[in-house]
Each structure stands twice: as C-alpha cells, then as structure tokens.
Design an enzyme around this catalytic site. Structure first.
Site, PDB file in Angstrom:
ATOM      1  N   ARG A   1      12.967  30.876 -14.246  1.00 60.86           N
ATOM      2  CA  ARG A   1      11.975  29.857 -13.883  1.00 60.86           C
ATOM      3  C   ARG A   1      10.960  30.378 -12.860  1.00 60.86           C
ATOM      4  O   ARG A   1       9.822  29.912 -12.816  1.00 60.86           O
ATOM      5  CB  ARG A   1      12.657  28.571 -13.403  1.00 60.86           C
TER       6      ARG A   1
ATOM      7  N   LYS B   1      20.380  28.406  -6.745  1.00 60.12           N
ATOM      8  CA  LYS B   1      20.097  28.472  -8.184  1.00 60.12           C
ATOM      9  C   LYS B   1      20.130  29.944  -8.632  1.00 60.12           C
ATOM     10  O   LYS B   1      20.696  30.786  -7.952  1.00 60.12           O
ATOM     11  CB  LYS B   1      18.765  27.791  -8.483  1.00 60.12           C
TER      12      LYS B   1
ATOM     13  N   ASP C   1      15.256  21.524 -11.501  1.00 63.69           N
ATOM     14  CA  ASP C   1      14.826  22.831 -12.027  1.00 63.69           C
ATOM     15  C   ASP C   1      13.309  22.972 -12.078  1.00 63.69           C
ATOM     16  O   ASP C   1      12.803  24.039 -12.446  1.00 63.69           O
ATOM     17  CB  ASP C   1      15.413  23.045 -13.422  1.00 63.69           C
TER      18      ASP C   1
END
Ligand code: S3P
Length: 460
Positions: A416, A363, A336
């Site tokens: 993110r 993702k 991640d």
C-alpha cells in the site's frame, strides 16, 4: 501453484523492482479492481474447513490469498482453479489434518493470524513462517487468547514474532475474550479456534471491525449469535463443533484496492473513472465518507446485494479537495486506506489531521513513519505523532520547498505504500519513484496495468 496465475515481476540483483510515476493527463475509463482480500481469505478458509464443495467467483489471485490456498491444501482440503473460478473441497469441521510442512504466509498478516486461530484448537503441531515484513509483526495478540483456549506455543521469536510453533490441546476450552485492540484478525482467529471447541466461544469488541467472518460463518451454516451489550460493545458468539457446509461465494471488488483509482481520479485534473461492483459494507467505507467530506465528487449508484454483502458502482471525478479532521472513531473502517488518504490530503487545501491511527505502526510496515518520510521526500509538509498524522496540503502541488515530487520512497515490502506513492506521482509536478513495487502482487497484481489503462504514466 496453478500455471496461468499472475506472477511477481522479476527484480534486479537486490530483488527490488523500482518504478517511477509521472504527471499524467486526465485519467479516464473503467477500473475493474480485483476481489476483496479479506473476503477472499475467508472464502478459502471456510471452504477448506467446511464439508462438501465451495465454489468461489472473483477470488483475489494475489500472493496473500494464494498463500492461504496453499495452507488449506496442507491441512487436507483440495483446491482447484477451473475457468477462472476456484473449487474448494473441504475436510469438514473438526477434521483438518496436521500439516506435513511449515505454513508460509509470505507477506500476509491476515492469512497468518486467521490460520493460527483455525488450527490452534487442534491436537497437532503446526509451524508458521513469513517474509521479512511479516516476521516483524506482533503475533502475541493472537497467541494470548489461544493460550487461554489451551494452545501451547512451543516456539516463538522474541516479542511474539514468527516463526511460531503451536500445539493445540486435546479438547479446546471455549472462552469469552474482550479484544484489547480493535482487530478483525484477532476477532476472526478466536472465532475460528472456537469452531473446534465444545460449547460457545464469544468475542467482545468494543469498537466494531470488519464483520466478514461472522457474516460468512453464518452463511456456511455455523450457529453465530450477535448482540450489542449495554456499553455498546458487540458480542459475537459461535457454537463450536457444528457442521459447516460448502457454499457458492462471489467476492465483490476490494474497496481498499479501489481506493487507489479513486484518489488518482480525484487528484489528476480532468479525470473521470468508473469502478464497478465495489464492496460497500459500512465497516469498510470510511475512506469514501472522508473523501466526500473533503469535497470529492464520488457518485455511488446501483446499490445492491451480492452474496450477503452490499455493493455499488462508483464514478469518481477530479475535485478541488479541502482538508478535514478524520476522527479516531473512523479508523477501523478505513485502517488500510490512510496511506492513500495522506496522498489525497497532500493535494487538499489546508491541514488534514488523522487521529487514533497507532495501529498503522504494526501493518506490513510502520505505515505512519513510511507515509511521513515518503511525503517529506517529495516536498509535502507533514507532522507525525505517536498515533496521529497531520498533512499540510497544497492543491497546486507546490510545497514550501518547491514543486512536489523528485524523491524516492522506501516501501519496506509494503504494497500500500508502493501504490499510494505511485498515485501521488501521477499528479505531482515532478516524478515520484518508489524503490520496490514487488509487494504490489500481494493484493493487486493488475495495479500497474490498470492505472496505465486509465492513462497513468508509470515507468519501470
Ligand atoms: C483485515 C483486518 C485488518 C486489516 C487487514 C485485513 C482482515 O487488520 O488491516 O488488511 O481481513 O481481517 P487488523 O485486524 O490488524 O486491524
């Protein structure tokens, strides 16, 4: 939902909440980051299926975990928040109830896949839905082993996508399953399904992934055996239909959230930032290893154990970074963290090559493409392959086409991507704008406040 929890920022007519990050003075202070997302999901799930009471301290109160709270409630557990702690009264293993409505996991792949495993071995029907990002992500990787255990997939969208409806068998078939992709979510789904199957369910993982499920299952009293076979693959075996007993769980600070404060401190000159109590499980520390190799000044102190997991305090100081090659073998331990590593690499001297990162394409967004286009939009030279990324860094933040910044980054509902490029803007000569920060609330609702507290200039 509980009244005093953080709520998602209200967006404009499109629902999007754009934000711009400006070059900032030295960042300073302490950055207490919230609880680990992976451990938080698991604490809620194991508490929900165990007998008796589970008390959780430091639970991440982000949207992803709150969706898991709603899901265990729908399956018969009771959950309450009291004085900042969460109390879960579970149903007992084997005694989950058929949900009376669709289970909505929002943006959360972890919640969705772990719950598919948890309920997939029950003789009832359940339907899984999610937001636009989750609805594009592959679920076949979990549906395949569930089918082997006897689960019927009554409905799925093309390509094994949500919405998915499952119907478990009368008695589930315990299996041995070799993971075709290194995925802690798939490993966990199979082990959770195994909790309600007679006999032993075994997952074989050739590449080790985060091991919170097997650690916590053991902590809740499940019989779990872990061996390494002759080829170096891990074999994790769970004995089904055993008793699980509620526990006290303390959730350590999330290293994947700490990553943003760490990289910001490294690239904004003159900075010094302390981050207390960060999870240091070796399946999660690949970014720290990589940043140290790049010359990052990261002091790790006060190593200790908390609830069966290693934690430590970090102090990060701004550093002259050099480029590195990040081997594919490290990908699982920092899967991640590649978006924010790419930002660090943009300020490192030379070409940083990240290999073996094809999983980034499935993702919350296609992170390889999102990172490459965000970097290019802000003047950073990079090259993208099917499963690799090369970032050509300039410590002074001046690329071939001029100073970094000045661009707008498309975040594609990916928390993110949003946080990584806001960090980039704090060190870039020109401002960096992200088109939507709403998804940050899925994992790190305090991000903007925390970065402003350190001195970061973020304007919405
Ligand atoms: C997670 C596993 C990883 C990671 C995700 C959380 C987990 O996904 O990317 O954010 O909690 O098990 P994969 O299992 O798909 O690698």
């Amino acid at each position: 939902m509980t009244a005093d929890l953080p709520v998602r920022a209200a967006g404009g007519p499109s629902g999007a909440v754009p934000m711009t990050a400006y070059r900032s003075g030295a960042l300073a202070g302490s950055a207490p980051v919230p609880g680990d997302k992976s451990i938080s999901h698991r604490a809620v799930i194991f508490g929900g299926v165990a007998s008796g009471e589970t008390r959780i301290r430091g639970l991440l109160e982000g949207e992803d975990v709150l969706a898991s709270v709603e899901a265990v409630r729908a399956l018969g557990a009771s959950v309450a928040r009291q004085n900042g702690q969460w109390l879960v009264r579970g149903t007992g293993n084997g005694a989950l109830l058929e949900p009376g409505h669709r289970l909505d996991f929002g943006n959360s792949g972890t919640g969705c896949r772990l719950f598919m495993g948890l309920v997939g071995s029950y003789d009832f029907t359940s339907t899984f839905v999610g937001d636009a990002s989750l609805s594009k992500r592959p679920m076949g990787r979990v549906l395949d082993p569930l089918r082997l255990m006897g689960t019927q997939v009554l409905a799925e969208a093309a390509g094994g996508r949500l919405p998915v409806t499952l119907r478990g068998p009368r008695v589930a078939n315990p299996i041995e399953y070799r993971l075709p992709v290194p995925s802690a979510q798939v490993k966990s789904a199979v082990l959770l399904a195994g909790l309600n199957a007679p006999g032993v369910t075994t997952v074989v993982e050739p590449v080790m992934t985060r091991d919170h499920t097997e650690r916590m299952l053991t902590g809740f009293g499940a019989e779990v055996g872990i061996e390494t076979d002759r080829d170096g693959a891990r074999r994790i075996a769970v004995h089904g239909q055993g008793r699980l007993t509620g526990q006290d769980v303390t959730v350590p600070a999330d290293p994947s959230s700490a990553a943003f404060a760490m990289v910001a401190a490294l690239i904004v000159p003159g900075s010094q930032v302390a981050i207390p109590g960060v999870l240091m499980n070796p399946t999660r520390t690949g970014l720290i290893d990589t940043l140290l190799e790049m010359g990052g000044d990261i002091a790790v102190s006060n190593r200790r154990l908390s609830g069966g997991e290693a934690i430590a305090d970090l102090v990060v100081r701004s550093s002259e970074l050099k480029s590195v090659r990040v081997p594919g073998a490290r990908a699982a331990a920092m899967i991640d963290e590649y978006p924010v590593l790419a930002v660090a690499a943009a300020f490192a001297d030379g070409d940083t090559l990240m290999e073996g990162i094809g999983e980034l394409r499935v993702k919350e967004s296609d992170r390889l493409a999102a990172v490459a286009s965000g970097l290019r939009a802000n003047g950073v030279a990079c090259e993208e392959g099917a499963d690799w990324l090369k970032v050509s860094g300039r410590p002074d933040g001046r690329g071939h086409d001029g100073p970094y910044g000045g661009g707008t980054v498309a975040t594609h509902l990916d928390h993110r991507i949003a946080m990584s490029f806001l960090v980039m803007g704090l060190a870039s000569p020109r401002p960096v704008t992200v088109d939507d920060t709403a998804a940050i609330a899925t994992s790190f609702p305090q991000f903007v406040e925390l970065m402003r507290g350190l001195g970061g200039r973020l304007e919405g």
